[in-house]
Design a protein around this motif. Structure first.
Motif, PDB file in Angstrom:
ATOM      1  N   ASN A 125      -5.520   1.536   6.061  1.00  0.00           N
ATOM      2  CA  ASN A 125      -5.381   2.114   4.720  1.00  0.00           C
ATOM      3  C   ASN A 125      -5.695   3.607   4.692  1.00  0.00           C
ATOM      4  O   ASN A 125      -5.045   4.373   3.981  1.00  0.00           O
ATOM      5  N   VAL A 126      -6.690   4.027   5.483  1.00  0.00           N
ATOM      6  CA  VAL A 126      -6.995   5.468   5.540  1.00  0.00           C
ATOM      7  C   VAL A 126      -5.840   6.199   6.243  1.00  0.00           C
ATOM      8  O   VAL A 126      -5.422   7.291   5.802  1.00  0.00           O
ATOM      9  N   LEU A 127      -5.312   5.611   7.301  1.00  0.00           N
ATOM     10  CA  LEU A 127      -4.161   6.245   7.978  1.00  0.00           C
ATOM     11  C   LEU A 127      -2.951   6.329   7.039  1.00  0.00           C
ATOM     12  O   LEU A 127      -2.232   7.335   7.032  1.00  0.00           O
ATOM     13  N   ALA A 128      -2.756   5.286   6.250  1.00  0.00           N
ATOM     14  CA  ALA A 128      -1.636   5.311   5.300  1.00  0.00           C
ATOM     15  C   ALA A 128      -1.843   6.432   4.271  1.00  0.00           C
ATOM     16  O   ALA A 128      -0.906   7.176   3.947  1.00  0.00           O
ATOM     17  N   ALA A 129      -3.070   6.560   3.783  1.00  0.00           N
ATOM     18  CA  ALA A 129      -3.354   7.636   2.819  1.00  0.00           C
ATOM     19  C   ALA A 129      -3.049   8.991   3.457  1.00  0.00           C
ATOM     20  O   ALA A 129      -2.401   9.853   2.837  1.00  0.00           O
ATOM     21  N   ALA A 184      -9.201  11.913  12.910  1.00  0.00           N
ATOM     22  CA  ALA A 184      -8.128  12.773  13.423  1.00  0.00           C
ATOM     23  C   ALA A 184      -6.945  12.807  12.451  1.00  0.00           C
ATOM     24  O   ALA A 184      -6.372  13.876  12.185  1.00  0.00           O
ATOM     25  N   ALA A 185      -6.581  11.652  11.910  1.00  0.00           N
ATOM     26  CA  ALA A 185      -5.400  11.588  11.030  1.00  0.00           C
ATOM     27  C   ALA A 185      -5.638  12.350   9.722  1.00  0.00           C
ATOM     28  O   ALA A 185      -4.748  13.056   9.230  1.00  0.00           O
ATOM     29  N   THR A 186      -6.840  12.211   9.160  1.00  0.00           N
ATOM     30  CA  THR A 186      -7.108  12.912   7.893  1.00  0.00           C
ATOM     31  C   THR A 186      -7.256  14.415   8.132  1.00  0.00           C
ATOM     32  O   THR A 186      -6.821  15.215   7.303  1.00  0.00           O
ATOM     33  N   ASP A 187      -7.844  14.783   9.286  1.00  0.00           N
ATOM     34  CA  ASP A 187      -7.900  16.213   9.651  1.00  0.00           C
ATOM     35  C   ASP A 187      -6.490  16.783   9.740  1.00  0.00           C
ATOM     36  O   ASP A 187      -6.179  17.836   9.176  1.00  0.00           O
ATOM     37  N   ALA A 188      -5.640  16.076  10.490  1.00  0.00           N
ATOM     38  CA  ALA A 188      -4.273  16.570  10.734  1.00  0.00           C
ATOM     39  C   ALA A 188      -3.486  16.675   9.430  1.00  0.00           C
ATOM     40  O   ALA A 188      -2.673  17.581   9.267  1.00  0.00           O
ATOM     41  N   ALA A 189      -3.726  15.734   8.527  1.00  0.00           N
ATOM     42  CA  ALA A 189      -2.981  15.742   7.260  1.00  0.00           C
ATOM     43  C   ALA A 189      -3.573  16.743   6.262  1.00  0.00           C
ATOM     44  O   ALA A 189      -2.974  16.995   5.215  1.00  0.00           O
ATOM     45  N   GLY A 190      -4.769  17.258   6.566  1.00  0.00           N
ATOM     46  CA  GLY A 190      -5.403  18.217   5.647  1.00  0.00           C
ATOM     47  C   GLY A 190      -5.882  17.569   4.364  1.00  0.00           C
ATOM     48  O   GLY A 190      -5.921  18.210   3.309  1.00  0.00           O
ATOM     49  N   VAL A 191      -6.225  16.273   4.440  1.00  0.00           N
ATOM     50  CA  VAL A 191      -6.764  15.603   3.245  1.00  0.00           C
ATOM     51  C   VAL A 191      -8.260  15.392   3.421  1.00  0.00           C
ATOM     52  O   VAL A 191      -8.762  15.318   4.548  1.00  0.00           O
ATOM     53  N   ARG A 192      -8.985  15.330   2.306  1.00  0.00           N
ATOM     54  CA  ARG A 192     -10.428  15.066   2.350  1.00  0.00           C
ATOM     55  C   ARG A 192     -10.657  13.598   2.665  1.00  0.00           C
ATOM     56  O   ARG A 192      -9.954  12.729   2.128  1.00  0.00           O
ATOM     57  N   ARG A 204      -0.977   9.685   5.853  1.00  0.00           N
ATOM     58  CA  ARG A 204       0.496   9.824   5.975  1.00  0.00           C
ATOM     59  C   ARG A 204       1.119  10.302   4.672  1.00  0.00           C
ATOM     60  O   ARG A 204       2.095  11.033   4.665  1.00  0.00           O
ATOM     61  N   HIS A 205       0.554   9.849   3.569  1.00  0.00           N
ATOM     62  CA  HIS A 205       1.113  10.210   2.255  1.00  0.00           C
ATOM     63  C   HIS A 205       0.457  11.467   1.678  1.00  0.00           C
ATOM     64  O   HIS A 205       0.727  11.822   0.527  1.00  0.00           O
ATOM     65  N   VAL A 214       0.822  -1.212   0.000  1.00  0.00           N
ATOM     66  CA  VAL A 214       0.000   0.000   0.000  1.00  0.00           C
ATOM     67  C   VAL A 214       0.857   1.262   0.000  1.00  0.00           C
ATOM     68  O   VAL A 214       0.573   2.227  -0.727  1.00  0.00           O
ATOM     69  N   ASP A 215       1.928   1.284   0.811  1.00  0.00           N
ATOM     70  CA  ASP A 215       2.783   2.484   0.860  1.00  0.00           C
ATOM     71  C   ASP A 215       3.408   2.769  -0.505  1.00  0.00           C
ATOM     72  O   ASP A 215       3.518   3.922  -0.912  1.00  0.00           O
ATOM     73  N   ALA A 216       3.814   1.705  -1.188  1.00  0.00           N
ATOM     74  CA  ALA A 216       4.415   1.903  -2.524  1.00  0.00           C
ATOM     75  C   ALA A 216       3.374   2.512  -3.470  1.00  0.00           C
ATOM     76  O   ALA A 216       3.675   3.441  -4.233  1.00  0.00           O
ATOM     77  N   MET A 217       2.150   2.018  -3.409  1.00  0.00           N
ATOM     78  CA  MET A 217       1.098   2.568  -4.279  1.00  0.00           C
ATOM     79  C   MET A 217       0.821   4.027  -3.937  1.00  0.00           C
ATOM     80  O   MET A 217       0.702   4.872  -4.821  1.00  0.00           O
ATOM     81  N   LEU A 218       0.766   4.316  -2.617  1.00  0.00           N
ATOM     82  CA  LEU A 218       0.419   5.678  -2.199  1.00  0.00           C
ATOM     83  C   LEU A 218       1.535   6.678  -2.521  1.00  0.00           C
ATOM     84  O   LEU A 218       1.281   7.879  -2.575  1.00  0.00           O
TER      85      LEU A 218
END
Ligand SMILES: NC(=O)c1ccc[n+]([C@@H]2O[C@H](COP(=O)([O-])OP(=O)(O)OC[C@H]3O[C@@H](n4cnc5c(N)ncnc54)[C@H](O)[C@@H]3O)[C@@H](O)[C@H]2O)c1
Length: 381
Positions: A93-97, A122-130, A99-100, A70-74
């Motif tokens: 998988n959402v946390l990995a997204a 929390a992770a998607t908020d912090a990363a600023g991703v939708r 992170r990337h 997954v990390d390689a794909m992301l």
């Protein structure tokens, strides 16, 4: 509030938006069809823990890159990922997204428990991703029609409602290794099938306050450990009351009805019959009266009540397409999608409370579980 029209439009000069799909099983087919129909979107990569499955999927749909990591794909240059894996893998998988720095649309349920859901939010908020979650049945015209009637004041806030879900699922369906077990599916008929309809009920009726429920494995115990049957009552913050009855033991299946009624007696419902198809079967709003009986129609016409899972999914493609296009539009326009992680958490909170209530024999107060970060499901006094 009804949803804005879904739009896949982009500015002509912009480069294609690269999207990756995580998990190349059955529902990924709906995602790839939906994504490849959006102008300016390229599905450039897929990943599956089963490398051969990823490769075969990529070849079937003309996708350039297939990964088993997954990390390689992301990190392959994608900007958006959709998650189509079994439930317990949604969080990782959402946390990995996040992170990337990749925007992410996850299949339902958001997760298998509220702690996971809160970490994802929390992770998607912090990363600023939708972060969006697929509840494509909200895009059925029959469902939108009820929400619009409430928004426009033709119905007031519903005071009572029900979900009656009568599915058929058999040993063959549960033969897939991740299904039917608490550690790999996270539950049974509630968290997998009826969550769509619980989501609709909450969308129509508003915030739930207290839940009392009971689950059991009444017919399928030879091949599953999760519940095949659930009954529950929901008390809403508004004072409204609703019931849920969901089971996978019907043969044939009779689909699902979500019905709501307001103080003036205005009554409307969405019927999912056959599965994958949403229509209005009761519409008694103001002077308007419409009634349909698709069971009798199907019976008279000799049509099967149950249709194969692939056909159910096929019927849902247009609605996956609407929600996925809406999510892409949200990413492009820097706005929240219509079904955010927080929105998707609400149906999980009700279902987790039914599981907890069944365990303790007590009603469960949802107040302590409302905000992301407050994770405990508490037994009501
Ligand atoms: N919105 C809907 O109407 C709808 C309908 C069906 C399924 N779903 C949801 O879609 C998701 C997938 O269901 P499905 O029926 O397609 O399942 P499936 O078993 O057909 O496919 C899942 C795929 O994910 C892969 N996978 C498993 N763990 C993985 C991981 N950690 N990383 C990458 N790949 C992994 C598996 O190898 C498999 O190819 C579930 O959340 C399910 O509830 C939604």
């Amino acid at each position: 509030m009804s949803y804005p029209a879904a739009s896949g439009a982009q500015s002509p000069a912009s480069k294609p938006l690269r999207v990756g799909i995580i998990g190349c099983g059955k529902i990924a087919i709906n995602h790839v069809h939906a994504l490849q129909a959006i102008e300016g979107v390229e599905v450039s990569a897929v990943v599956d823990v089963d490398a051969q499955r990823a490769r075969a999927f990529a070849d079937a749909y003309g996708i350039r890159h297939a990964f088993d990591d997954v990390d390689a794909m992301l990190s392959s240059g994608i900007e958006v990922a959709t998650v189509c894996t079994p439930h317990p893998a949604h969080e990782a998988n959402v946390l990995a997204a996040a992170r990337h720095g990749v925007h992410v649309l996850c299949e339902k349920p958001i997760a298998v428990d509220l702690d996971q859901a809160d970490r994802m939010i929390a992770a998607t908020d912090a990363a600023g991703v939708r972060f969006g979650v697929v509840f494509q049945r909200r895009f059925w015209p029959a469902a939108q029609r009820i929400r619009a009637a409430i928004d426009e004041g033709r119905m007031t806030a519903p005071i009572t409602g029900s979900v009656i879900a009568r599915f058929r699922r058999d040993a063959e369906y549960y033969a897939e290794p991740w299904r039917g077990r608490w550690d790999t599916e996270g539950g049974g008929v509630l968290i997998n099938q009826a969550i769509h309809h619980v989501d609709l009920l909450l969308w129509f009726m508003g915030p739930a306050k207290r839940v009392f429920g009971r689950i059991a494995t009444l017919a399928h115990g030879e091949f599953i450990e999760v519940e095949d049957t659930a009954v529950a009552t929901i008390e809403f913050e508004s004072g409204a009351l609703a019931t849920i009855h969901a089971s996978t033991t019907f043969d044939p299946g009779h689909g699902v009805q979500v019905l709501v009624s307001d103080r003036a007696g205005n009554t409307a419902s969405v019927l999912e019959f056959p599965e994958g198809t949403g229509l209005t079967d009761v519409w008694s709003v103001g002077d308007e009266r419409e009634y349909r009986d698709p069971y009798a129609d199907a019976f008279r016409a000799g049509q099967p009540f149950d249709i194969p899972i692939a056909e159910i999914h096929g019927g849902l493609v247009p609605y996956h397409a609407l929600q996925i296009a809406e999510f892409i539009d949200a990413v492009r326009n820097g706005r929240e999608p219509v079904v955010t992680g927080r929105e998707a958490r609400k149906s999980l909170a009700v279902i987790a409370a039914i599981y907890e209530s069944s365990k303790t024999g007590m009603p469960i107060d949802l107040a302590a579980t409302r905000s992301a970060g407050a994770n405990a499901v508490t037994t009501a006094a």
